[in-house]
Write an enzyme that holds these catalytic residues in place. Structure first.
Site, mmCIF file in Angstrom:
data_model
loop_
_atom_site.group_PDB
_atom_site.id
_atom_site.type_symbol
_atom_site.label_atom_id
_atom_site.label_comp_id
_atom_site.label_asym_id
_atom_site.label_seq_id
_atom_site.Cartn_x
_atom_site.Cartn_y
_atom_site.Cartn_z
ATOM 1 N N GLY A 1 0.589 0.510 -9.387
ATOM 2 C CA GLY A 1 1.427 1.146 -10.112
ATOM 3 C C GLY A 1 2.657 1.961 -9.181
ATOM 4 O O GLY A 1 2.761 1.530 -8.161
ATOM 5 N N CYS A 2 3.502 2.870 -9.666
ATOM 6 C CA CYS A 2 4.476 3.316 -8.837
ATOM 7 C C CYS A 2 4.071 4.795 -8.293
ATOM 8 O O CYS A 2 4.805 5.221 -7.707
ATOM 9 C CB CYS A 2 5.642 3.505 -9.599
ATOM 10 S SG CYS A 2 6.435 4.940 -9.517
ATOM 11 N N GLY A 3 2.617 5.159 -8.476
ATOM 12 C CA GLY A 3 1.543 4.080 -8.437
ATOM 13 C C GLY A 3 0.665 4.822 -9.463
ATOM 14 O O GLY A 3 0.042 5.720 -9.264
ATOM 15 N N HIS B 1 3.773 6.343 -2.546
ATOM 16 C CA HIS B 1 3.627 7.987 -2.876
ATOM 17 C C HIS B 1 2.829 8.799 -1.910
ATOM 18 O O HIS B 1 2.101 8.335 -1.102
ATOM 19 C CB HIS B 1 2.775 7.917 -4.213
ATOM 20 C CG HIS B 1 3.676 7.806 -5.467
ATOM 21 N ND1 HIS B 1 4.311 8.658 -5.885
ATOM 22 C CD2 HIS B 1 3.812 6.663 -6.057
ATOM 23 C CE1 HIS B 1 5.014 8.465 -6.821
ATOM 24 N NE2 HIS B 1 4.526 6.921 -7.208
#
Lengths: 265, 265
Positions: free
Chosen positions: A104-106, A154
């Site tokens: 994911g982004c995250g 992240h």
């Protein structure tokens, strides 16, 4: 259907002022997809276009190629379920046994475990002052070297009121937090009464992770989701979000945020 | 161990100039955790601190409470595997049958399906000009009303070279894209030769989704990961990232980006 955003009371703290206000927060909705009477997955999503989400998810998973294959598609927006029947799809146990947990982004997946229902409420009486929050976030930002190089990761940190104790970066928001908790477990570093700082959005599953480790305060530069906010409230966690410059929002359990510093973390 | 970032050649386009350069991109690593000889999950992660990640993931999933419960912990950084033995943990099939797919910021899980290995290469000869990219991204940003209200959601759009055709928002980056593809399937909207625009970071699993729908061009305001970039390259997708103001990076298959506009999308 639930709205795409909900309004919540929030304690808004700026350098000059503390005020009670109300802010819109993105709705977070649990949506369970049943395929041929078997529970396939529960998505955390926004509550709109659920019919399209069910179909698109199945298509992305390679379980569906055209709408003609769909024998039944029933979405219950109140229960948060989709019952889909597709002819000729045989999902055996081996399908469920392999999964990829995306960065994911995250984001990340977590098994939808009964354990979450039993996540204990964090009872800690720890406190923090607005100035301590600003100082910690400032230190946190200076550590994000990899992000500066690649703009793709992240960060997460374990901190007490004064210092960042462990700092970690990962393309996955959840991975960064899991790496910190893994280090704590392996190196006998206590987590209770301490603080998690995250660069990412705070959604419900992050709160469960944090509560399991007895952490009373979570700080993020981003905004939480509605379910994140409700989960933090229920689990006794002080959720501080949208920390930018000398502004922050205290969304839940704001009694832990005290203007004057006294005592130690 | 793999580095936390890798350098890749990139076509850097600004208002004034087009140049070949090299940029750092966050590494994306596949890490499979085996628990008591059973494959539990594959995480997409950054390649550092894998031992802590394995332990932290198991702890967050409620499968581990202290390091004393760990009988074996072997991480192979080259194979990307962790073999963990924990006494007294009984994972039966019902554990695998329920899972929660998190929104992430927004990530999502996808089943680690063999289908991904067979994702077809996108053969489309579609092209786009830098000016068309800037115009589309500008239109895309104006649509993100919910984001402006809550700062908590991701946007995705299906577009041709001139217009945004479908726009969708969700707390999950993957959900937004799945909702678009679901709408295309249900409403007979073609996807091949078209463009996906995403507010989120482009990682490998997004590229598989997009390739399955025959989409040759993906545009994002964010940076891709290393595996996202390699996947786009392999699947024949033109990956345009870091679009901000009048600057963009074309990471892969840059032959589709032509300075002069001719023909239709």
């Amino acid at each position: 259907m639930a709205d795409e955003a909900e309004r919540f009371p929030v304690l808004r703290i700026t350098k000059e002022d503390i005020s009670n206000t109300e802010l819109a927060v993105a709705s977070e909705f649990l949506f369970t997809i049943f395929l041929n009477d078997r529970e396939l997955a529960t998505l955390l999503c926004s509550p709109g276009n659920l019919r399209y989400l069910a179909v698109g998810f199945l298509a992305s998973e390679g379980l569906l190629n055209s709408k003609n294959e769909i024998k039944k598609l029933e979405v219950d927006e109140w229960l948060g379920t989709a019952h889909v029947e597709i002819e000729g799809v045989d999902i055996d146990d081996s399908f469920f046994a392999k999964r990829l947990i995306a960065s994911g982004c995250g984001g990340a997946a977590t098994f939808y475990s009964v354990a979450d229902a039993n996540t204990p409420v964090v009872e800690s009486s720890a406190e923090i002052s607005p100035d301590e929050v600003f100082t910690l976030v400032n230190k946190f930002q200076h550590r994000s070297q990899l992000y500066l190089a690649t703009h793709g990761v992240h960060s997460a940190a374990l901190a007490d009121r004064r210092e960042i104790l462990i700092f970690c970066e990962d393309i996955g928001r959840h991975n960064a937090i899991d790496k910190i908790f893994g280090e704590c477990l392996m190196e006998d570093i206590p987590t209770s009464d301490r603080i998690i700082i995250s660069s990412g959005r705070i959604s419900s599953e992050v709160l469960h992770k944090v509560a399991k480790r007895g952490i009373p305060i979570i700080i993020s530069k981003s905004a939480p989701t509605s379910l994140g906010l409700k989960t933090a409230d229920k689990l006794g966690i002080t959720l501080i979000g949208s920390v930018r410059g000398k502004k922050m929002n205290v969304y839940t359990n704001n009694w832990r945020v005290k203007k004057k510093t006294d005592g130690n973390a």
